[in-house]
Design an enzyme around this catalytic site. Structure first.
Site, PDB file in Angstrom:
ATOM      1  N   LYS A  28       0.743  -1.232  -0.146  1.00  0.00           N
ATOM      2  CA  LYS A  28      -0.136   0.111  -0.006  1.00  0.00           C
ATOM      3  C   LYS A  28       0.715   1.245  -0.001  1.00  0.00           C
ATOM      4  O   LYS A  28       0.465   2.462  -0.580  1.00  0.00           O
ATOM      5  CB  LYS A  28      -0.953   0.201   1.472  1.00  0.00           C
ATOM      6  CG  LYS A  28      -2.105  -0.955   1.073  1.00  0.00           C
ATOM      7  CD  LYS A  28      -3.150  -0.517   1.947  1.00  0.00           C
ATOM      8  CE  LYS A  28      -4.455  -1.272   2.076  1.00  0.00           C
ATOM      9  NZ  LYS A  28      -5.308  -1.077   3.022  1.00  0.00           N
ATOM     10  N   LYS A  65      -5.294 -10.520  -7.201  1.00  0.00           N
ATOM     11  CA  LYS A  65      -6.559 -10.725  -6.279  1.00  0.00           C
ATOM     12  C   LYS A  65      -7.551  -9.597  -6.795  1.00  0.00           C
ATOM     13  O   LYS A  65      -7.259  -8.672  -7.321  1.00  0.00           O
ATOM     14  CB  LYS A  65      -5.812 -10.291  -4.829  1.00  0.00           C
ATOM     15  CG  LYS A  65      -7.128 -10.351  -3.997  1.00  0.00           C
ATOM     16  CD  LYS A  65      -6.115  -9.830  -2.337  1.00  0.00           C
ATOM     17  CE  LYS A  65      -5.977  -8.465  -2.257  1.00  0.00           C
ATOM     18  NZ  LYS A  65      -5.605  -8.030  -1.008  1.00  0.00           N
ATOM     19  N   LYS A 123     -11.232  -4.041  -4.365  1.00  0.00           N
ATOM     20  CA  LYS A 123     -11.631  -2.843  -4.885  1.00  0.00           C
ATOM     21  C   LYS A 123     -10.982  -1.682  -5.286  1.00  0.00           C
ATOM     22  O   LYS A 123     -11.451  -0.754  -5.851  1.00  0.00           O
ATOM     23  CB  LYS A 123     -12.302  -2.065  -3.276  1.00  0.00           C
ATOM     24  CG  LYS A 123     -11.637  -2.544  -2.050  1.00  0.00           C
ATOM     25  CD  LYS A 123     -12.582  -2.130  -0.751  1.00  0.00           C
ATOM     26  CE  LYS A 123     -12.379  -2.941   0.240  1.00  0.00           C
ATOM     27  NZ  LYS A 123     -13.226  -2.806   1.420  1.00  0.00           N
TER      28      LYS A 123
HETATM   29  P1  TYM Z   1     -10.498  -5.839   3.697  1.00  0.00           P
HETATM   30  O1  TYM Z   1     -11.472  -4.586   3.960  1.00  0.00           O
HETATM   31  O2  TYM Z   1      -9.562  -5.499   2.677  1.00  0.00           O
HETATM   32  O3  TYM Z   1     -11.346  -7.102   3.304  1.00  0.00           O
HETATM   33  C1  TYM Z   1     -12.391  -7.536   3.997  1.00  0.00           C
HETATM   34  C2  TYM Z   1     -12.395  -9.030   4.027  1.00  0.00           C
HETATM   35  O4  TYM Z   1     -12.301  -9.481   2.725  1.00  0.00           O
HETATM   36  C3  TYM Z   1     -11.456 -10.440   2.396  1.00  0.00           C
HETATM   37  N1  TYM Z   1     -11.145 -10.346   1.059  1.00  0.00           N
HETATM   38  C4  TYM Z   1     -11.065 -11.537   0.134  1.00  0.00           C
HETATM   39  N2  TYM Z   1     -11.314 -12.650   0.387  1.00  0.00           N
HETATM   40  C5  TYM Z   1     -11.128 -13.433  -0.724  1.00  0.00           C
HETATM   41  N3  TYM Z   1     -10.637 -13.046  -2.086  1.00  0.00           N
HETATM   42  C6  TYM Z   1     -10.380 -11.627  -2.111  1.00  0.00           C
HETATM   43  N4  TYM Z   1     -10.077 -11.331  -3.370  1.00  0.00           N
HETATM   44  C7  TYM Z   1     -10.662 -11.030  -1.191  1.00  0.00           C
HETATM   45  N5  TYM Z   1     -10.331  -9.507  -0.888  1.00  0.00           N
HETATM   46  C8  TYM Z   1     -10.725  -9.104   0.459  1.00  0.00           C
HETATM   47  C9  TYM Z   1     -10.257 -10.062   3.401  1.00  0.00           C
HETATM   48  O5  TYM Z   1      -9.555 -11.265   3.772  1.00  0.00           O
HETATM   49  C10 TYM Z   1     -11.197  -9.604   4.710  1.00  0.00           C
HETATM   50  O6  TYM Z   1     -11.339 -10.789   5.403  1.00  0.00           O
HETATM   51  N6  TYM Z   1      -7.488  -5.416   7.594  1.00  0.00           N
HETATM   52  C11 TYM Z   1      -8.727  -5.999   7.266  1.00  0.00           C
HETATM   53  C12 TYM Z   1     -10.067  -5.463   8.183  1.00  0.00           C
HETATM   54  C13 TYM Z   1      -9.778  -5.483   9.456  1.00  0.00           C
HETATM   55  C14 TYM Z   1      -9.893  -6.807  10.157  1.00  0.00           C
HETATM   56  C15 TYM Z   1      -9.714  -6.409  11.479  1.00  0.00           C
HETATM   57  C16 TYM Z   1     -10.333  -8.146   9.846  1.00  0.00           C
HETATM   58  C17 TYM Z   1      -9.565  -4.747  10.542  1.00  0.00           C
HETATM   59  N7  TYM Z   1      -9.621  -5.197  11.691  1.00  0.00           N
HETATM   60  C18 TYM Z   1      -9.803  -7.691  12.659  1.00  0.00           C
HETATM   61  C19 TYM Z   1     -10.265  -9.253  10.823  1.00  0.00           C
HETATM   62  C20 TYM Z   1     -10.062  -8.832  12.172  1.00  0.00           C
HETATM   63  C21 TYM Z   1      -9.147  -5.804   5.786  1.00  0.00           C
HETATM   64  O7  TYM Z   1      -8.541  -4.374   5.277  1.00  0.00           O
HETATM   65  O8  TYM Z   1     -10.017  -6.205   5.244  1.00  0.00           O
END
Ligand code: TYM
Length: 339
Positions: free
Chosen positions: A118, A201, A204
């Site tokens: 990032k 991957k 968004k």
């Molecule tokens: P974020 O917002 O990027 O994504 C949310 C969830 O979606 C999953 N994900 C995917 N799974 C499969 N294939 C993909 N292409 C894909 N893109 C996204 C992510 O693995 C995630 O589960 N840091 C985290 C948010 C967070 C969090 C937490 C998660 C903050 N605090 C505590 C768990 C526990 C994030 O940026 O997810």
């Protein structure tokens, strides 16, 4: 010192940064619903404080937070069974994060691949919040003593860091206070790939909207994106081993399996030898059947913002009731007067 029995509790979070997509749905949301239905105490969070580690237009952030809440509910999260709220309404997250900033080591943070991705080439210009991001994530989880965290594969390293923080805290303060949380990375679609490039991957931030299926896409858009998804000229093989070195084909099979609550093996058994000209329309029908009702329900829920805000406020009150005593106990362990 402090002995605590850690009862099962699920926590997970999603960033409200717009474009909730099929990867988020299959890797996270759909599996959150599974844990809710298994009757495990579950807490789900819109991590708005994580979102601002990179620039967010305030009005877009507000909209995305409510739309994400609508996405959770439309996907099957029942806010009376699970706790659903946005992070900034529960100040215990940032208070706990400060303690963890003092537990985590610079060297650990520097190894985080998501920070490197990032921040890109200009890491000097990244926010301090982006660097400290995983310590706030550890706080999200540990301020509830969560034992299980369902996520997609891309979050694995952050969850290993959460374990490191819990271990170091427990070790330094000679306690068993924090659980060693388990990442739950399961199912057919833990890493959904871009529809335009099977080596990337689904995300968004991809500039091409054709690379992903958004949960706000209507039935026609979903079907068109699947029809146009990149593939190779071969028919589907007769075993999953035949998908090796065919990333686009494997991705579509995995998506099919996850949407159908099945496995890649079963999908291959049913569709062996099919051309994509046949397989893609079946996948499009399945995707539309599963996703269109979600996008319709999201649009309906978004018409009543006061209702959504009320749900998030109620969730935040219930979340605080769990987090506040755990933070207080943490402060006591650390040696804060007045805790
Ligand atoms: P974020 O917002 O990027 O994504 C949310 C969830 O979606 C999953 N994900 C995917 N799974 C499969 N294939 C993909 N292409 C894909 N893109 C996204 C992510 O693995 C995630 O589960 N840091 C985290 C948010 C967070 C969090 C937490 C998660 C903050 N605090 C505590 C768990 C526990 C994030 O940026 O997810």
């Amino acid at each position: 010192m402090t002995e605590v029995s850690h009862t099962p509790r699920v926590f997970s979070g999603i960033q409200p940064t717009g474009n909730l997509h099929l990867g988020n749905y299959l890797g996270a949301l759909k599996r959150f619903v599974d844990s809710q239905e298994e009757g495990i105490s579950s807490i789900f969070c819109m991590v708005d404080l994580h979102a601002i580690t990179v620039w967010q237009e305030p009005q877009d952030l507000r909209h995305a937070t409510r739309e994400l809440a609508a996405g959770f509910i439309a996907s099957g999260i029942d806010p009376t069974k699970s706790i659903l709220f946005n992070q900034s309404q529960v100040p215990e997250h940032t208070q706990m994060a400060w303690v963890f900033n003092c537990v985590a080591r610079m060297g650990w943070m520097k190894r985080m691949t998501q920070f490197k991705d990032k921040a890109g080439k200009n890491a000097e210009n990244a926010s301090l919040g982006l660097f400290g991001y995983p310590a706030l994530m550890a706080a999200d989880i540990l301020v509830y003593h969560a034992t299980h965290v369902p996520v997609g594969e891309d979050q694995k390293q952050h969850l290993e860091l959460t374990q490191e923080i819990a271990r170091k805290f427990n070790h330094d303060y000679e306690t068993e206070f924090f659980p060693i949380t388990k990442p739950v990375i399961e199912g057919a679609a833990t890493r959904v790939m871009s529809l335009r490039d099977g080596s990337k991957k689904m995300s968004k931030s991809d500039p091409s909207d054709m690379s992903r299926i958004n949960l706000t896409d209507d039935a026609d858009t979903i079907a068109r994106k699947i029809r146009k998804a990149k593939t190779d000229p071969e028919p589907l093989p007769d075993s999953v081993e035949g998908l090796e070195n065919r990333p686009e084909a494997r991705n579509l099979v995995n998506i099919y399996a996850a949407l159908a609550d099945s496995t890649a093996e079963a999908v291959i058994a049913d569709h062996a030898g099919q051309q994509f000209g046949t397989f893609k329309p079946s996948l499009a029908d399945l995707a539309v059947a599963k996703l269109a009702p979600i996008s319709e329900e999201m649009a309906r829920l978004m018409q009543d913002k006061a209702e959504i805000d009320g749900i998030l406020k109620n969730g935040a009150d219930r979340a605080r009731a769990i987090a506040a005593p755990i933070l207080k106990k943490t402060y006591q362990i650390v040696g804060m007067v007045g805790a």
